[in-house]
Scaffold this motif. Structure first.
Motif, PDB file in Angstrom:
ATOM      1  N   ALA A   1      -2.779  55.053 -47.130  1.00 20.73           N
ATOM      2  CA  ALA A   1      -2.945  56.465 -47.569  1.00 20.73           C
ATOM      3  C   ALA A   1      -1.948  56.371 -48.838  1.00 20.73           C
ATOM      4  CB  ALA A   1      -2.713  57.350 -46.366  1.00 20.73           C
ATOM      5  N   LEU A   2      -0.836  55.889 -48.444  1.00 26.71           N
ATOM      6  CA  LEU A   2       0.318  55.993 -49.796  1.00 26.71           C
ATOM      7  C   LEU A   2      -0.061  55.223 -50.898  1.00 26.71           C
ATOM      8  CD1 LEU A   2       3.724  55.952 -47.589  1.00 26.71           C
ATOM      9  CD2 LEU A   2       2.457  57.852 -48.830  1.00 26.71           C
TER      10      LEU A   2
ATOM     11  N   LEU B   1       9.793  41.242 -45.543  1.00 23.21           N
ATOM     12  CA  LEU B   1      10.497  42.040 -44.376  1.00 23.21           C
ATOM     13  C   LEU B   1       9.217  42.208 -43.456  1.00 23.21           C
ATOM     14  CD1 LEU B   1      12.482  44.889 -46.085  1.00 23.21           C
ATOM     15  CD2 LEU B   1      13.264  42.652 -44.847  1.00 23.21           C
ATOM     16  N   ALA B   2       8.082  42.495 -43.757  1.00 25.67           N
ATOM     17  CA  ALA B   2       6.929  42.838 -42.936  1.00 25.67           C
ATOM     18  C   ALA B   2       6.481  41.534 -42.133  1.00 25.67           C
ATOM     19  CB  ALA B   2       5.716  43.683 -43.778  1.00 25.67           C
ATOM     20  N   VAL B   3       6.051  40.494 -42.950  1.00 26.76           N
ATOM     21  CA  VAL B   3       5.466  39.310 -42.103  1.00 26.76           C
ATOM     22  C   VAL B   3       6.565  38.415 -41.431  1.00 26.76           C
ATOM     23  CG1 VAL B   3       4.070  39.208 -43.867  1.00 26.76           C
ATOM     24  CG2 VAL B   3       5.948  37.963 -44.234  1.00 26.76           C
TER      25      VAL B   3
ATOM     26  N   ASP C   1       3.774  51.505 -40.512  1.00 30.90           N
ATOM     27  CA  ASP C   1       2.448  52.406 -40.083  1.00 30.90           C
ATOM     28  C   ASP C   1       1.380  52.024 -40.996  1.00 30.90           C
ATOM     29  OD1 ASP C   1       0.403  54.034 -39.538  1.00 30.90           O
ATOM     30  OD2 ASP C   1       1.645  55.455 -38.642  1.00 30.90           O
ATOM     31  N   LEU C   2       0.555  50.961 -40.630  1.00 31.78           N
ATOM     32  CA  LEU C   2      -0.419  50.514 -41.756  1.00 31.78           C
ATOM     33  C   LEU C   2      -1.306  51.694 -42.206  1.00 31.78           C
ATOM     34  CD1 LEU C   2      -1.362  47.057 -40.231  1.00 31.78           C
ATOM     35  CD2 LEU C   2       0.287  47.535 -42.109  1.00 31.78           C
TER      36      LEU C   2
ATOM     37  N   GLY D   1       3.811  46.544 -51.190  1.00 30.28           N
ATOM     38  CA  GLY D   1       4.164  44.949 -50.309  1.00 30.28           C
ATOM     39  C   GLY D   1       3.625  45.017 -49.176  1.00 30.28           C
ATOM     40  N   PHE D   2       3.738  46.378 -48.457  1.00 30.55           N
ATOM     41  CA  PHE D   2       3.496  46.395 -46.978  1.00 30.55           C
ATOM     42  C   PHE D   2       1.775  46.310 -46.844  1.00 30.55           C
ATOM     43  CE2 PHE D   2       7.536  48.799 -46.098  1.00 30.55           C
ATOM     44  CZ  PHE D   2       7.963  48.058 -45.317  1.00 30.55           C
ATOM     45  N   GLY D   3       1.098  46.827 -47.710  1.00 27.72           N
ATOM     46  CA  GLY D   3      -0.285  46.764 -48.019  1.00 27.72           C
ATOM     47  C   GLY D   3      -0.520  45.240 -48.162  1.00 27.72           C
TER      48      GLY D   3
END
Length: 407
Positions: free
Chosen positions: A240-241, A225-227, A234-235, A327-329
């Motif tokens: 942090a998460l 989804l991100a790429v 919000d990176l 996954g966002f990371g």
């Protein structure tokens, strides 16, 4: 409970003492954007300021822009029609905080029809360094190359007959991004810590497979989804998460065996409520709704983990949920440069496969290490060892959460 509290406090202090080690991002990266016009190649190069301090020419309080400019002049070259193109002096450009940005152009003796691009920046001083280069010819779709310590040269061919560009094949792109994904998780200390934390509660192969499957499903969804730009995370919050996911799973490992789930739930919820109250002060950090959400989630989830059996039943769902965050990371590195427009599926699938192969390698290494340790020390108290390791990982996760949120 006092014993457990002492262990957690000691773990936090240990990792605070080694903050320079655990806070550093081991993934070394730089980026460039290239445009070609007749006999001229123009490059915009960017790199994190922290990376520049690796260079031997860097001295304390030195101008990092000048240091990297001198390094670029020695390590980037363009050869067209078998002749070396003449480089200009690197010019500093405006960059976002924490980065240096420079412009460098190359003038060739004739119209560029084929060019060999050499990029050797940082590789000698950072074995894990990767360089992403995006190339643009006129109004044609841009495409990307990946430079590594083992691949410092790329060849571009501009077909003057039909105006097309010959770039990397789908197979070349696929294997380049497999390598990138594999390396990214192997040198990503936070992702390794999360996997280790997950496995500490598992004692059967079935539990391990469920955990890995959940994590894979979760991170594959958000990575894609991100790429593909269907989601824009919000990176700062994501990083942090990731620390939060490590800390919470580590706490669950401990309370599931000690029965202190209620106290841990209220302490965790109260901790994030306290951080939320700090948002009314000039102290910057995660949004207040994020902190309140973490407080409610920690409170509710930890109260459910009243036994090891319950925790194991909840673990696949938790792993899938936290996999979405990781996954966002994972997508962070691809978001910086984008995907090759003409090889999107090859690059995305290759990167995801590389992450999976690296993940399997980590799991097998952890399992083998535990088996060897048990064989060498048969009298080892496994449960106590797992609690101590979980407490240490909890301290590490909390440190990352605070460090990435407020510093």
């Amino acid at each position: 409970m006092p014993k457990l509290f002492n262990i957690v406090v000691a773990a936090v202090l240990v990792f605070a003492s080694f903050s320079q080690i655990v806070s550093a991002d081991p993934q070394s990266k730089s980026y460039s954007y290239w445009r070609f016009d007749d006999n001229k190649a123009q490059m915009i190069y960017s790199i994190g300021t922290r990376e520049i301090t690796r260079l031997p020419s860097y001295q304390t309080n030195a101008d990092t822009g000048q240091v990297i400019a001198a390094h670029l002049a020695q390590t980037i070259a363009v050869i067209s029609n078998d002749k070396r193109c003449t480089p200009s002096a690197p010019k500093l450009q405006k960059a976002k905080p924490g980065f240096e940005r420079l412009e460098l152009s190359f003038e060739c003796s004739a119209t560029i029809e084929q060019a060999d691009i050499f990029v050797g920046t940082m590789f000698q001083y950072a074995d894990s360094h990767v360089h992403f280069a995006r190339f643009k010819f006129d109004d044609k779709p841009s495409f990307e190359f990946l430079f590594t310590p083992r691949q410092t040269k790329q060849t571009l061919v501009l077909n003057s007959n039909d105006g097309s560009v010959t770039s990397s094949s789908a197979a070349d792109v696929f294997f380049a991004y497999v390598y990138l994904g594999f390396e990214h998780i192997l040198i990503g200390l936070d992702h390794i810590a999360f996997l280790l934390t997950l496995l500490l509660l598992a004692s059967r192969l079935r539990d391990v497979l469920l955990v890995i499957t959940g994590f894979t499903i979760g991170h594959s969804i958000t990575l894609s989804l991100a790429v593909l730009e269907f989601a824009t995370p919000d990176l700062m919050v994501v990083e942090a998460l990731i620390g939060f996911t490590i800390a919470l799973v580590a706490i669950e490992n401990i309370v599931a065996s000690t029965g202190a789930h209620n106290k841990a739930a209220w302490l965790s919820g109260g901790f994030f409520i306290l951080l939320a109250l700090l948002t009314v002060t000039p102290v910057s950090g995660p949004p207040v709704y994020t902190l309140i959400g973490l407080a409610l989630f920690s409170l509710c989830y930890l109260k459910l983990s009243d036994s090891r059996q319950t925790a194991l039943k909840l673990r696949p769902a938790l792993t899938s949920l936290f996999g979405l965050i990781h996954g966002f990371g994972f997508a962070n590195v691809l978001l910086e440069v984008g995907l090759p427009q003409n090889r999107i599926l090859s690059a995305l699938f290759g990167f995801n496969l590389g992450v999976e192969v690296g993940q399997i390698a980590i799991v097998l290494t952890i399992a083998l290490g535990g088996w060897i340790l048990f064989k060498l020390i048969p009298s080892l108290k496994i449960d106590l060892g797992k609690q101590l390791l979980s407490a240490t990982l909890c301290g590490l996760g909390l440190f990352w959460f605070i460090q990435r949120s407020y510093f």
